[in-house]
Design an enzyme around this catalytic site. Structure first.
Site, short mmCIF file in Angstrom:
data_model
loop_
_atom_site.label_atom_id
_atom_site.label_comp_id
_atom_site.label_asym_id
_atom_site.label_seq_id
_atom_site.Cartn_x
_atom_site.Cartn_y
_atom_site.Cartn_z
N CYS A 331 30.10 31.26 29.06
CA CYS A 331 29.67 29.97 29.61
C CYS A 331 28.31 30.19 30.30
O CYS A 331 28.20 30.99 31.22
CB CYS A 331 30.74 29.49 30.60
SG CYS A 331 30.18 28.42 31.90
N CYS A 334 28.01 29.67 34.09
CA CYS A 334 28.77 30.70 34.83
C CYS A 334 27.99 32.02 34.81
O CYS A 334 27.92 32.75 35.79
CB CYS A 334 30.14 30.93 34.21
SG CYS A 334 31.07 29.41 33.89
P1 FAD Z 1 40.94 34.13 37.24
O1 FAD Z 1 40.10 33.57 38.34
O2 FAD Z 1 40.31 34.30 35.90
O3 FAD Z 1 41.54 35.53 37.78
C1 FAD Z 1 42.24 36.46 36.94
C2 FAD Z 1 43.24 37.24 37.81
O4 FAD Z 1 42.52 37.95 38.83
C3 FAD Z 1 44.20 36.33 38.59
O5 FAD Z 1 45.32 36.04 37.85
C4 FAD Z 1 44.50 37.15 39.84
O6 FAD Z 1 45.54 38.05 39.59
C5 FAD Z 1 43.25 37.95 40.06
N1 FAD Z 1 42.40 37.34 41.10
C6 FAD Z 1 41.98 36.06 41.18
N2 FAD Z 1 41.16 35.90 42.22
C7 FAD Z 1 41.06 37.10 42.83
C8 FAD Z 1 40.36 37.57 43.97
N3 FAD Z 1 39.53 36.77 44.66
N4 FAD Z 1 40.50 38.85 44.33
C9 FAD Z 1 41.30 39.68 43.63
N5 FAD Z 1 41.98 39.30 42.53
C10 FAD Z 1 41.86 38.03 42.13
N6 FAD Z 1 34.53 28.79 36.28
C11 FAD Z 1 33.99 27.61 36.67
O7 FAD Z 1 34.64 26.57 36.56
N7 FAD Z 1 32.72 27.56 37.19
C12 FAD Z 1 31.95 28.66 37.33
O8 FAD Z 1 30.80 28.59 37.79
C13 FAD Z 1 32.49 29.92 36.91
N8 FAD Z 1 31.77 31.05 37.01
C14 FAD Z 1 32.30 32.22 36.54
C15 FAD Z 1 31.51 33.37 36.59
C16 FAD Z 1 32.01 34.56 36.09
C17 FAD Z 1 31.15 35.79 36.14
C18 FAD Z 1 33.32 34.61 35.52
C19 FAD Z 1 33.87 35.90 34.95
C20 FAD Z 1 34.10 33.48 35.49
C21 FAD Z 1 33.60 32.26 35.99
N9 FAD Z 1 34.36 31.11 35.97
C22 FAD Z 1 33.82 29.92 36.37
C23 FAD Z 1 35.78 31.15 35.55
C24 FAD Z 1 36.70 31.39 36.78
O9 FAD Z 1 36.25 32.48 37.56
C25 FAD Z 1 38.14 31.70 36.36
O10 FAD Z 1 38.14 32.85 35.56
C26 FAD Z 1 38.80 30.55 35.60
O11 FAD Z 1 38.75 29.38 36.37
C27 FAD Z 1 40.29 30.87 35.28
O12 FAD Z 1 40.96 31.16 36.48
P2 FAD Z 1 42.42 31.80 36.56
O13 FAD Z 1 43.18 31.09 37.63
O14 FAD Z 1 42.99 31.84 35.20
O15 FAD Z 1 42.23 33.27 37.09
#
Ligand code: FAD
Length: 403
Positions: A331, A334
């Site tokens: 994305c 992102c």
């Molecule tokens: P994710 O956030 O993908 O987390 C995966 C796993 O990591 C979780 O299940 C949990 O076990 C663990 N985890 C979660 N948070 C933490 C923490 N803080 N500390 C330790 N462990 C943790 N989405 C947008 O809508 N806007 C954006 O600007 C955006 N920017 C992004 C930038 C990057 C570099 C990346 C890699 C992703 C970005 N995303 C963005 C996507 C977002 O970060 C999440 O990955 C997405 O929303 C899916 O979230 P999720 O709940 O499936 O878990």
């Protein structure tokens, strides 16, 4: 958020959550002005950089399975709400300019006085190898001068909910967390405490970045029923609010970046922007620095002696990998904000951990303008997160009291 605000943010920080909230309240308006100024609102991003870690030819994640975790029925939504549209970059205003001249106007700084040159690492690094002694970089500073790097107006591309998620973003996050795996090559027992501390700092930094991104996407969330953007308390609680350690890691990152800015502030005073308009920006930077202090973060507790210098090399090399992993993010928006923030943290780490070893003024004078821009924009992102956390807390108690 079940955090005792009078508690300390962490062992390396002599400051409480409450004190950071107070500092943030005082500096927030000035910081917003800085990141909206002509000098600080532009960043360079190379959208053509290949992911260096795995074969990655899938293009943008248009597969709905990539985004089903937040919105379950993308297909029923209008085309302008699809993840590939929400996550795309608005490049109007900067596209017409030729690549050679497009960032010339950023060279406001007078000759030889400002941060417009690079220190060049004299030892080559590879993606996983340890870096040589003379490399003080925690990111690839050369990538901003690549011909394929395009100038992007950050204010026209706010960090917000994009719908990016699912397997692809999980793979990115898990690869980033895997970098936090330091190897004790010397196998000396007395290094283990320092190794633990380095590991802990690395983890908190990444987790704080991850949590801060989650705060922004929850705070600037698209409500697909009303079509309006705004805070989503439920999403915030599920991603950050229900995890006090994630909240604490955001404050920890605030301590790291603000200490770096505090540390270079005596040198920033000598920045010569060569025009009256940017004198105001300098005054604002000085105002921010005057509200910070040295006890926010104690970088001297890490990498104290020769025994731990190997960990420092690993820390540097592994953090550099984190900045490179951003090239694997599909994305675009992102990826943009991921690059800005990892570059901002890389710059903070260089200032905190390399400035005393090297000639301090040369480290500052040789920061590239993009490192400086990333540093202040990263501070703005983390400052926005702190403000949003306090706002979500109010929304939470309002909701509890109304039930
Ligand atoms: P994710 O956030 O993908 O987390 C995966 C796993 O990591 C979780 O299940 C949990 O076990 C663990 N985890 C979660 N948070 C933490 C923490 N803080 N500390 C330790 N462990 C943790 N989405 C947008 O809508 N806007 C954006 O600007 C955006 N920017 C992004 C930038 C990057 C570099 C990346 C890699 C992703 C970005 N995303 C963005 C996507 C977002 O970060 C999440 O990955 C997405 O929303 C899916 O979230 P999720 O709940 O499936 O878990």
């Amino acid at each position: 958020c079940r955090i005792d605000k009078d508690e300390n943010v962490g062992a390396t920080c002599d400051i409480t959550f409450k004190e950071i909230n107070e500092i943030n309240g005082k500096i927030r308006p000035e910081l917003l002005n800085i990141v909206h100024s002509d000098f600080f609102k532009y960043f360079k991003l190379d959208l053509y950089s290949q992911c260096p870690f795995w074969n990655d030819n899938n293009g943008y994640c248009v597969n709905r399975a990539c985004a089903v975790d937040v919105i379950e029925d993308w297909d029923k939504l209008p085309s302008y709400w699809q993840p590939e549209v929400l996550g795309k970059l608005d490049k109007s205003g900067s596209e017409e300019a030729s690549l050679d001249t497009q960032d010339e106007f950023l060279n406001h700084l007078c000759d030889n006085k400002g941060p417009n040159k690079n220190i060049r690492a004299t030892t080559n690094t590879n993606n996983y190898g340890l870096v040589g002694k003379q490399d003080i970089e925690y990111c690839d500073v050369d990538e901003f001068s690549k011909k394929t790097a395009a100038l992007v107006d950050l204010t026209a591309n706010p960090e917000r909910f994009t719908g990016y998620g699912g397997e692809q973003s999980s793979l990115i996050w898990s690869s980033i967390y895997k970098e936090n795996c330091f190897i004790d090559n010397k196998k000396k027992n007395d290094t283990s405490d320092n190794q633990c501390l380095a590991k802990k700092v690395f983890f908190r930094l990444i987790s704080g970045l991850h949590a801060s991104i989650a705060v922004h996407l929850s705070n600037d969330y698209l409500n697909t029923e009303t079509g309006k953007w705004g805070p989503n308390l439920e999403l915030f609680m599920a991603r950050v609010g229900n995890f006090p350690e994630r909240v604490a890691n955001i404050y920890f990152n605030y301590a790291i970046v603000s200490k770096a800015i505090y540390k270079i502030s005596p040198f920033l005073e000598n920045l010569d922007f060569c025009n009256d308009y940017d004198e105001k920006t300098k005054e604002r930077i000085m105002h921010i620095a005057s509200n910070l202090n040295t006890k926010i973060f104690n970088e001297d507790l890490l990498f104290q002696d020769d025994l731990t210098s190997e960990f420092k090399d690993q820390f540097r090399s592994r953090f550099k990998n984190v900045t490179r992993i951003m090239d694997c993010v599909h994305c675009d928006r992102c990826r943009l904000w991921g690059k800005v923030q990892t570059t901002g943290y890389a710059t903070s780490l260089k200032i905190l951990f390399e400035m005393d070893d090297q000639d301090a003024s040369s480290v500052v004078n040789n920061l590239t303008k993009y490192e400086l821009i990333a540093l202040f924009n990263t501070f703005d992102r983390i400052s926005q997160s702190v403000q949003s956390i306090n706002n979500f807390e109010k929304l939470y108690y309002k909701k509890i009291n109304s039930n």
